[in-house]
Scaffold this active site. Structure first.
Site, PDB file in Angstrom:
ATOM      1  N   HIS A 508     128.713  92.783  59.385  1.00  0.00           N
ATOM      2  CA  HIS A 508     129.239  91.878  58.593  1.00  0.00           C
ATOM      3  C   HIS A 508     130.641  91.525  58.906  1.00  0.00           C
ATOM      4  O   HIS A 508     131.403  90.318  59.291  1.00  0.00           O
ATOM      5  CB  HIS A 508     129.606  92.621  57.255  1.00  0.00           C
ATOM      6  CG  HIS A 508     130.124  91.898  56.204  1.00  0.00           C
ATOM      7  ND1 HIS A 508     129.451  91.086  55.141  1.00  0.00           N
ATOM      8  CD2 HIS A 508     131.552  91.686  55.796  1.00  0.00           C
ATOM      9  CE1 HIS A 508     130.200  90.395  54.468  1.00  0.00           C
ATOM     10  NE2 HIS A 508     131.604  90.801  54.855  1.00  0.00           N
ATOM     11  N   GLU A 509     131.655  92.577  59.215  1.00  0.00           N
ATOM     12  CA  GLU A 509     132.961  92.553  59.636  1.00  0.00           C
ATOM     13  C   GLU A 509     133.031  91.532  61.135  1.00  0.00           C
ATOM     14  O   GLU A 509     134.124  90.902  61.106  1.00  0.00           O
ATOM     15  CB  GLU A 509     133.848  93.614  59.744  1.00  0.00           C
ATOM     16  CG  GLU A 509     133.980  94.330  58.289  1.00  0.00           C
ATOM     17  CD  GLU A 509     134.444  93.510  57.256  1.00  0.00           C
ATOM     18  OE1 GLU A 509     135.242  92.498  57.419  1.00  0.00           O
ATOM     19  OE2 GLU A 509     134.021  93.558  55.964  1.00  0.00           O
ATOM     20  N   HIS A 512     132.940  87.895  60.481  1.00  0.00           N
ATOM     21  CA  HIS A 512     134.226  87.122  60.222  1.00  0.00           C
ATOM     22  C   HIS A 512     135.042  87.131  61.584  1.00  0.00           C
ATOM     23  O   HIS A 512     135.688  86.105  61.589  1.00  0.00           O
ATOM     24  CB  HIS A 512     135.204  88.212  59.189  1.00  0.00           C
ATOM     25  CG  HIS A 512     134.580  88.396  57.935  1.00  0.00           C
ATOM     26  ND1 HIS A 512     134.498  87.102  57.166  1.00  0.00           N
ATOM     27  CD2 HIS A 512     134.324  89.485  57.026  1.00  0.00           C
ATOM     28  CE1 HIS A 512     134.202  87.533  55.736  1.00  0.00           C
ATOM     29  NE2 HIS A 512     134.062  88.655  55.677  1.00  0.00           N
ATOM     30  N   HIS A 515     134.036  84.248  63.522  1.00  0.00           N
ATOM     31  CA  HIS A 515     134.588  82.936  62.902  1.00  0.00           C
ATOM     32  C   HIS A 515     135.851  82.623  63.361  1.00  0.00           C
ATOM     33  O   HIS A 515     136.294  81.863  63.535  1.00  0.00           O
ATOM     34  CB  HIS A 515     134.464  83.232  61.247  1.00  0.00           C
ATOM     35  CG  HIS A 515     134.407  81.878  60.624  1.00  0.00           C
ATOM     36  ND1 HIS A 515     134.570  81.960  59.236  1.00  0.00           N
ATOM     37  CD2 HIS A 515     134.203  80.486  60.871  1.00  0.00           C
ATOM     38  CE1 HIS A 515     134.563  80.685  58.719  1.00  0.00           C
ATOM     39  NE2 HIS A 515     134.268  79.763  59.874  1.00  0.00           N
TER      40      HIS A 515
HETATM   41 ZN   LIG Z   1     133.665  90.124  54.111  1.00  0.00          ZN
END
Ligand SMILES: [Zn+2]
Length: 729
Positions: A508-509, A512, A515
C-alpha cells in the site's frame, strides 16, 4: 477495508504524499514583512540547497535550533517575492505571475517538508513546541498571500483570458488551480463578505478545536470502571494489567478501568465474556459527548450552521456542494449514488453474518437478540471456528527483506521496469532507516527511496508516505520519497517476520511512493495537492499484487528453509481476509452517509441547538436504508472527529471512493493480460505520472474510458453473492 482505512486514517494527508495546499481559514493580518534574518548556509543547513545527491536532506547536520530561523526567514522571503508580483508595474503575464508564484517560497518549502516529515517520523518535545508555535503563523502567512487583492487581480485577469494566452495544457491547468484556490479562499467576495468569512472561519476554528477537546475529555471520562477482576474474564493478562494501571492513574487503586478509543466499537468487546459488562462498555462509547460538561451536540449545531452560512457566501446550496466541487466526485449526487450502490451488498452480508452470530449467541444466552455489543465477540468466535490459524503460523513465511526485494520491488520491476540499489553512504536520522537509488528502465536515475519500517516511541502511529524532495520539472528536481511503517522491531539478530496485514501495508505505502516517484508534473502546485478521494487510489491499487499468485510464490517462503507456504494455510489467509467484511463495510458506509446527510442539509433544517443532534443519526440512516442496529456507524455524530475537527467534512466517503477506482483498475489489469509491462506502462503514463496536471476525473476517463464499476470492490471484499474468492475476470 478496515485494514487500509485504519492504516491511513491517522495520517491520511501525509499518507497521501500530498503537501497541503490549504486555502486560508483564518483572517489575514496585514503586517510589514520582517527583514530576512541574516543567517547563512554555513550555520543553518536550510539556507541552501542540500549538496547531497538529488538534494537529499543532510540529516546529520540538522538541529532543532535550525527550524524556527528557517521558517521565519522562509515566510519573510516568500512574502517579499509574492508582494513583488502583486506590485509589478508590468502587465500580468503567465511568466511574471504564475511561474514566479511557483518559484516563490523555496526556503519555506524546504524547511516545512523536512520538519513535518521528521516531526512525525522521529519527533521530540522541542519539535512539538515548534509545531504549535508555527501553526498559527503559517496559517496567517497563507492568508496574506491568498487574500491579497492586488495579487488576485493579476491571477484573475490572466484566468479570464487564459484561452488567448497560448498555454500548454499543464500551464492552463496551473492557471485554473490557482484561480480555484484563490476563489475558494474568498478572494472574489465583497469586502463585507470577506469580513463575514473571516469571522466565520475564526469561529469555526475555535469550535472545531472545542469539539476536539470535548471529545478527548468525554472519551477519557466515559472509561468504564470495573470493581471485580472476575468480570474481566476473557481479557489477556496484559489487558488486565493495563486496566489496573489505568485505574491507578485515576487514583482508583484496586479497581480496573477500560478506556475507550475513538470509534463506536471498542477493542475489549471482542474478548469480554461478561455480556452485561460488554453492554456497559458499548453504551459508554455511544453516549459520549451528549450532554454533560463536554457536550458536543451544541457545538455540532453551531458548526453546521456556520458551514451552511459559509457555503451560502460562495453561492452554494450547502456545505457538501461547496466541498465536493473540488473533489473527484464533484457533486453530492455522485457521492450519494456511490454510497447508495455499495450499501445493499454490504448490508446483505452483514445481515447474513448476523444470523450466524445470532446462532452462536443463542447457545450462550437462550432467547436473547444479537446486539451491537455482541458482534465482535461472536465474530471472533466464528473466525476461530472457520479459519483456525494465528499470526505465529503465518509470519515465518513473510520475512521483510524477501517481501521488499522479491515482492514490492520485484512487482514494480515487472510492471514498470524500474530497479533498486541500496546505498549506505547517505546520512540517516536513525540507524534502522534504509536508502535505495531507484533507476528507470533506461538506467537513468528516477529518484531516491527511503524505507523507515520499525516502530519507535517517538514515531507517529500508522503508516504513511511522504516526499522529502517532491519531483518538479520547473526546478529539475527528482523525487526523494519515504515510506514509514510501525513494524515491531525484533530482538537483536532475529529476523523481521511480517503478518499478512503488514505485507499488504508495505505494498500500500509503496503505491504512494510510486505515485511520487513517477510524477512528471512541471509545477509544484500540481504535484502537491490531490483531492481526498483520489490520493488513496494508487496505494490501494498496489495492494492488488498481494493476491497475485506470481508475487505470492516469490515472497511466501519459510525464512529458514525457503520452502513455499503450504497451500492450505495460504487459502485460509486469503479467505480470512474478507471475514466480517459485511460489518466493516457497513459501519464505514453508515458513517460516510451520516457525514453527507449532515452536510447536505439546507440551512433551514439544521437544528437550532443541541437538542435535535443526537436523534438525527438513526433518522438519517433509516432514510438512507442503512439502519441496522447490530452494526452501528463507525462514528456517531457527537464523537465523529473526522468531520467536525479533522478536515474530512463532507469528504469521509473519499476512502471508499478511491478504493472503487483501485479495485476496478486491478480488474482492468487482469482483463488486459495481468501483471505486464504493457499494462504498467499505460497505468504509469495515464495515472501515476500525471499528479494533478489534469483534474483526476479527466485522468480517470482517459485511462478507463467510462465511469468506475463498484463490482470489483464488492468482489475484493467478498461482498458478492457467489463469493468468488481469488477468481479474476
Ligand atoms: Zn494510504
Amino acid at each position: 477495508m478496515a485494514r487500509t482505512l485504519i492504516v491511513c486514517m491517522p495520517l491520511l494527508i501525509a499518507c497521501a504524499s500530498a503537501q497541503k495546499a490549504v486555502p486560508p481559514e483564518t483572517s489575514a493580518q496585514k503586517t510589514v514583512p520582517p527583514e530576512v534574518p541574516q543567517q547563512t548556509a554555513a550555520v543553518n543547513p536550510f539556507f541552501a540547497e542540500s549538496p547531497l545527491p538529488l538534494h537529499y536532506p543532510p540529516f546529520d547536520r540538522l538541529h532543532d535550533s535550525d527550524y524556527v530561523p528557517a521558517f521565519e526567514a522562509g515566510m519573510a522571503e516568500q512574502l517579499k517575492e509574492v508582494q513583488a508580483i502583486a506590485r509589478d508595474p508590468a502587465p500580468a503575464t503567465f511568466e511574471n505571475t504564475f511561474v514566479v508564484l511557483e518559484k516563490s517560497g523555496r526556503l519555506l518549502r524546504r524547511v516545512q517538508t523536512v520538519f513535518s516529515n521528521l516531526n512525525a517520523a522521529n519527533g521530540d518535545p522541542a519539535m512539538q513546541k515548534i509545531e504549535s508555535q508555527m501553526a498559527p503563523r503559517l496559517s496567517a502567512h497563507r492568508d496574506e498571500i491568498f487574500l491579497d487583492p492586488a495579487l488576485f487581480a493579476r491571477v484573475d485577469a490572466l484566468y479570464q483570458k487564459r484561452s488567448q494566452l497560448g498555454l500548454d495544457p499543464e500551464s492552463n491547468q496551473l492557471v485554473e488551480r490557482y484561480e480555484v484556490q484563490f476563489v475558494r479562499a474568498g478572494a472574489k467576495l465583497s469586502a463585507g463578505d470577506k469580513d463575514k468569512l473571516k469571522k466565520i472561519n475564526q469561529e469555526l476554528s475555535s469550535l472545531t478545536t472545542k469539539f476536539r477537546q470535548n471529545t478527548l475529555k468525554c472519551t477519557k471520562e466515559s472509561a468504564v470502571v470495573v470493581d471485580d477482576v472476575k468480570d474481566l474474564d476473557g481479557l489477556t493478562a496484559e489487558q488486565i494489567s493495563a486496566a489496573a494501571e489505568a485505574a491507578k492513574a485515576r487514583k482508583l487503586e484496586g479497581k480496573y478501568v477500560l478506556t475507550l478509543q475513538n470509534t463506536t466499537q471498542q477493542p475489549p468487546l471482542r474478548d469480554l465474556k461478561d455480556r452485561a459488562l460488554r453492554e456497559r462498555v458499548f453504551k459508554a462509547s455511544v453516549s459520549r459527548c451528549v450532554g454533560g460538561d463536554a457536550d458536543n451536540t451544541s457545538v455540532v449545531a453551531r458548526i453546521l450552521a456556520l458551514r451552511a452560512e459559509k457555503a451560502k457566501l460562495f453561492g452554494d446550496a450547502n456545505w457538501a456542494v461547496y466541498t465536493l466541487e473540488d473533489e473527484t466526485a464533484g457533486t453530492p449526487q455522485a457521492v450519494n449514488k456511490m454510497l447508495g450502490d455499495l450499501a445493499p451488498a454490504a448490508l446483505a452480508k452483514a445481515k447474513k453474518d448476523a444470523r450466524d452470530l445470532q446462532a452462536l449467541l443463542g447457545q450462550d444466552a437462550k432467547g436473547q437478540t444479537l446486539q451491537p455489543w455482541d458482534w465482535t465477540f461472536y465474530a471472533e468466535k466464528l473466525r476461530k471456528q472457520r479459519y483456525d490459524f494465528d499470526d505465529s503460523a503465518v509470519k515465518p513465511y513473510f520475512e521483510i527483506n524477501r517481501v521488499i526485494q522479491d515482492g514490492v520491488f520485484w512487482t514494480a520491476n515487472q510492471l514498470y521496469g524500474i530497479s533498486f540499489k541500496e546505498r549506505h553512504d547517505l546520512p540517516v536520522y536513525q540507524p534502522d532507516v534504509r536508502v535505495w537509488d531507484v533507476f528507470d528502465a533506461d538506467g537513468s536515475q528516477l529518484g531516491i527511496f527511503i524505507g523507515d519500517y520499525y516502530k519507535r516511541d517517538n514515531k507517529q502511529g500508522g503508516a504513511w508516505m511522504n516526499a522529502y524532495v517532491p519531483q518538479s520539472g520547473l526546478f529539475s528536481e527528482k523525487p526523494v520519497v519515504a515510506n514509514h511503517l510501525n513494524i515491531p522491531k525484533p530482538a537483536e539478530g532475529q529476523p523481521t517476520l511480517l503478518t499478512f496485514e503488514e505485507v499488504t501495508t508495505l505494498f500500500h505505502e509503496f503505491g504512494h511512493a510510486l505515485h511520487g516517484l513517477f510524477n512528471k508534473a512541471k509545477y509544484p502546485l500540481l504535484s502537491g495537492s490531490m483531492p481526498r478521494d483520489w490520493v488513496e487510489f494508487p496505494s490501494q491499487f498496489n495492494e492488488t499484487w498481494t493476491r497475485e499468485p506470481k508475487v505470492l510464490a516469490n515472497i511466501a517462503r519459510h525464512y529458514l528453509t525457503g520452502k513455499p507456504i503450504p497451500k492450505a494455510l495460504l487459502d485460509k489467509i486469503k479467505s480470512a481476509e474478507n471475514f466480517d467484511s459485511g460489518f466493516k463495510t457497513t459501519e464505514y458506509l453508515a458513517a460516510a452517509m451520516l457525514d453527507q446527510s449532515w452536510h447536505q442539509l439546507p440551512a433551514t433544517e439544521i437544528p437550532k441547538d443541541g437538542s435535535g443532534v443526537a436523534a438525527f443519526d438513526d433518522l438519517a440512516l433509516r432514510r438512507d436504508g442503512a439502519f441496522f442496529p447490530p452494526v452501528p456507524p463507525r462514528y456517531h455524530t457527537a464523537y465523529f472527529s473526522h468531520i467536525f475537527s479533522g478536515g474530512y467534512s463532507a469528504a469521509y466517503y473519499g476512502y471508499i471512493w478511491s478504493e472503487v477506482l483501485a479495485r476496478d483498475s486491478g480488474q482492468w489489469f487482469y482483463r488486459h493480460g495481468g501483471m505486464t509491462r504493457e499494462n504498467g506502462n499505460v497505468f504509469r503514463a495515464k495515472i501515476l505520472s500525471r499528479a494533478r496536471t489534469e483534474e483526476p476525473r479527466v485522468l480517470w476517463e482517459k485511462f478507463y474510458g467510462g465511469p468506475p464499476r463498484i463490482e470489483p470492490l464488492l468482489e475484493w471484499r467478498g461482498l458478492t453473492q457467489e463469493q468468488r474468492v481469488g477468481r479474476r475476470q
